[in-house]
Design a protein around this motif. Structure first.
Motif, PDB file in Angstrom:
ATOM      1  N   ASP A 228       0.755  -1.155  -0.081  1.00 20.60           N
ATOM      2  CA  ASP A 228       0.043  -0.065   0.066  1.00 20.60           C
ATOM      3  C   ASP A 228       0.907   1.341   0.110  1.00 20.60           C
ATOM      4  OD1 ASP A 228      -2.304  -1.490   0.034  1.00 20.60           O
ATOM      5  OD2 ASP A 228      -2.445  -1.367   2.245  1.00 20.60           O
TER       6      ASP A 228
ATOM      7  N   SER B  85       0.889   4.318  -2.991  1.00 19.44           N
ATOM      8  CA  SER B  85       0.435   5.458  -2.530  1.00 19.44           C
ATOM      9  C   SER B  85       1.619   6.533  -2.959  1.00 19.44           C
ATOM     10  CB  SER B  85       0.146   5.600  -0.922  1.00 19.44           C
ATOM     11  OG  SER B  85      -1.067   5.116  -0.892  1.00 19.44           O
TER      12      SER B  85
ATOM     13  N   GLU C 269      -4.765   4.680 -12.394  1.00 11.89           N
ATOM     14  CA  GLU C 269      -3.692   5.427 -11.889  1.00 11.89           C
ATOM     15  C   GLU C 269      -3.863   6.803 -12.433  1.00 11.89           C
ATOM     16  OE1 GLU C 269      -1.971   4.295  -9.424  1.00 11.89           O
ATOM     17  OE2 GLU C 269      -2.968   2.564  -9.745  1.00 11.89           O
TER      18      GLU C 269
ATOM     19  N   LYS D 115      -6.032   9.550 -10.384  1.00 10.86           N
ATOM     20  CA  LYS D 115      -5.700   9.960  -9.024  1.00 10.86           C
ATOM     21  C   LYS D 115      -4.443  10.954  -9.114  1.00 10.86           C
ATOM     22  CE  LYS D 115      -6.649   5.154  -7.560  1.00 10.86           C
ATOM     23  NZ  LYS D 115      -7.257   4.914  -8.850  1.00 10.86           N
TER      24      LYS D 115
ATOM     25  N   GLU E 118      -8.085   7.290  -3.593  1.00 10.45           N
ATOM     26  CA  GLU E 118      -7.982   5.825  -3.278  1.00 10.45           C
ATOM     27  C   GLU E 118      -8.993   5.626  -2.647  1.00 10.45           C
ATOM     28  OE1 GLU E 118      -2.983   5.633  -2.941  1.00 10.45           O
ATOM     29  OE2 GLU E 118      -4.164   5.777  -1.186  1.00 10.45           O
TER      30      GLU E 118
ATOM     31  N   ALA F 267      -9.636   2.320  -5.975  1.00  8.59           N
ATOM     32  CA  ALA F 267      -8.105   1.654  -6.022  1.00  8.59           C
ATOM     33  C   ALA F 267      -8.422   0.104  -5.607  1.00  8.59           C
ATOM     34  CB  ALA F 267      -7.305   2.602  -5.111  1.00  8.59           C
TER      35      ALA F 267
ATOM     36  N   GLY G 288      -3.269   0.852  -1.873  1.00  7.50           N
ATOM     37  CA  GLY G 288      -2.954   2.148  -1.525  1.00  7.50           C
ATOM     38  C   GLY G 288      -3.222   2.305   0.141  1.00  7.50           C
TER      39      GLY G 288
ATOM     40  N   TYR H  90      -6.925   3.388   0.322  1.00  6.18           N
ATOM     41  CA  TYR H  90      -7.819   2.254   0.012  1.00  6.18           C
ATOM     42  C   TYR H  90      -7.952   1.405   1.190  1.00  6.18           C
ATOM     43  CZ  TYR H  90      -8.654  -2.457  -1.877  1.00  6.18           C
ATOM     44  OH  TYR H  90      -9.195  -3.863  -1.857  1.00  6.18           O
TER      45      TYR H  90
END
Length: 271
Positions: A74, A78, A137, A140, A213, A217, A220, A223
């Motif tokens: 994660d 991120s 992606e 984001k 996220e 997602a 992340g 998430y």
């Protein structure tokens, strides 16, 4: 002596710095102990043992489905999104700041545009980004860029406009053209300010990242937090929040060190 002129000594300053954190931690664990004594299965205020077990499970035990160490997977997902967004925002903000700050003709068009765009709440257009750029992606990263770039551009434009005109006049008298003025006078000033501005906007960048996220997602930090909230897994959420805060603080420290190393003449080296 007036109270406004009293400054704490070094030892007292360290104690005052640590005091709020100690009080918050003490209040948390006291509240946790009281609630767990009344209900050993309470999830609202987990104790240290519960959070340590959660960290062990998330960071040092492979996931049964994917085989990944979830905390590190994660974190990598991120950070890649965040750094990509910050890099693009910095490049665009610096470019717009130079153009709008140095050239009055372009300023007339770009400055009002950046002012208006900076007033748009980035989270309000997040559904539009998902529609236009998809759920992967790119959306984001674009959210971070849209949220950060106008602020950077406006700040850097203002810094460029604050450069004394005497410097430009002297350089032009010596035969400098526009590119020379930008490279030798404007760019060093704005690069110093850029690092400071990015430091100030780190919190906003993390906010946009976590928000994106949370909605769409498969990995992340944001998430994971919103995934486990349905189970009221505060023993996971709190370590994740602390980890995000630590990452943001480390990034701030790194940027401050970079600023002091590259621009020791700037005002920020005393901070």
């Amino acid at each position: 002596m007036r109270y406004i002129n009293r400054h704490p000594r070094k030892g007292a300053q360290i104690m005052l710095m640590l005091l709020p954190f100690v009080l918050i931690i003490a209040a948390w664990f006291i509240g946790s102990a009281v609630r767990l004594e009344a209900n050993p299965h309470d999830k609202l205020l987990p104790g240290l043992t519960q959070m340590a077990d959660a960290v062990e499970r998330m960071a040092f035990t492979p996931d049964r489905r994917s085989g990944d160490y979830l905390l590190w997977a994660d974190t990598a997902a991120s950070l890649l999104r965040l750094l990509a967004g910050l890099a693009l925002s910095s490049l665009l903000g610096l470019s717009i700041g130079i153009i709008a700050g140095v050239f009055p003709v372009y300023r007339a068009a770009l400055s009002p545009l950046m002012t208006v765009v900076s007033m748009i709440p980035p989270l309000a257009i997040l559904p539009m980004l998902f529609i236009v750029f998809g759920l992967d992606e790119l959306s984001k990263i674009v959210l971070i860029v849209i949220g950060i770039t106008p602020m950077l551009a406006r700040d850097l434009e203002q810094r460029a406009r604050e450069i004394p005109q005497e410097l430009f006049i002297k350089a032009q008298t010596l035969g400098a053209n526009s590119w020379t003025l930008i490279l030798r006078i404007v760019l060093p000033q704005l690069l110093s300010r850029l690092i400071t501005s990015v430091r100030l906007l780190l919190g906003s960048a993390w906010l946009f990242l976590i928000s994106a996220e949370a909605i769409s997602a498969t990995a992340g930090l944001g998430y994971r937090i919103f995934l486990v909230r349905r189970y009221m897994a505060m023993d996971v959420i709190i370590p994740y929040v602390i980890w995000i805060t630590l990452l943001a603080w480390l990034m701030d420290v790194a940027l401050r060190k970079l600023h002091n190393l590259c621009f020791p003449w700037a005002e920020g080296e005393r901070k």
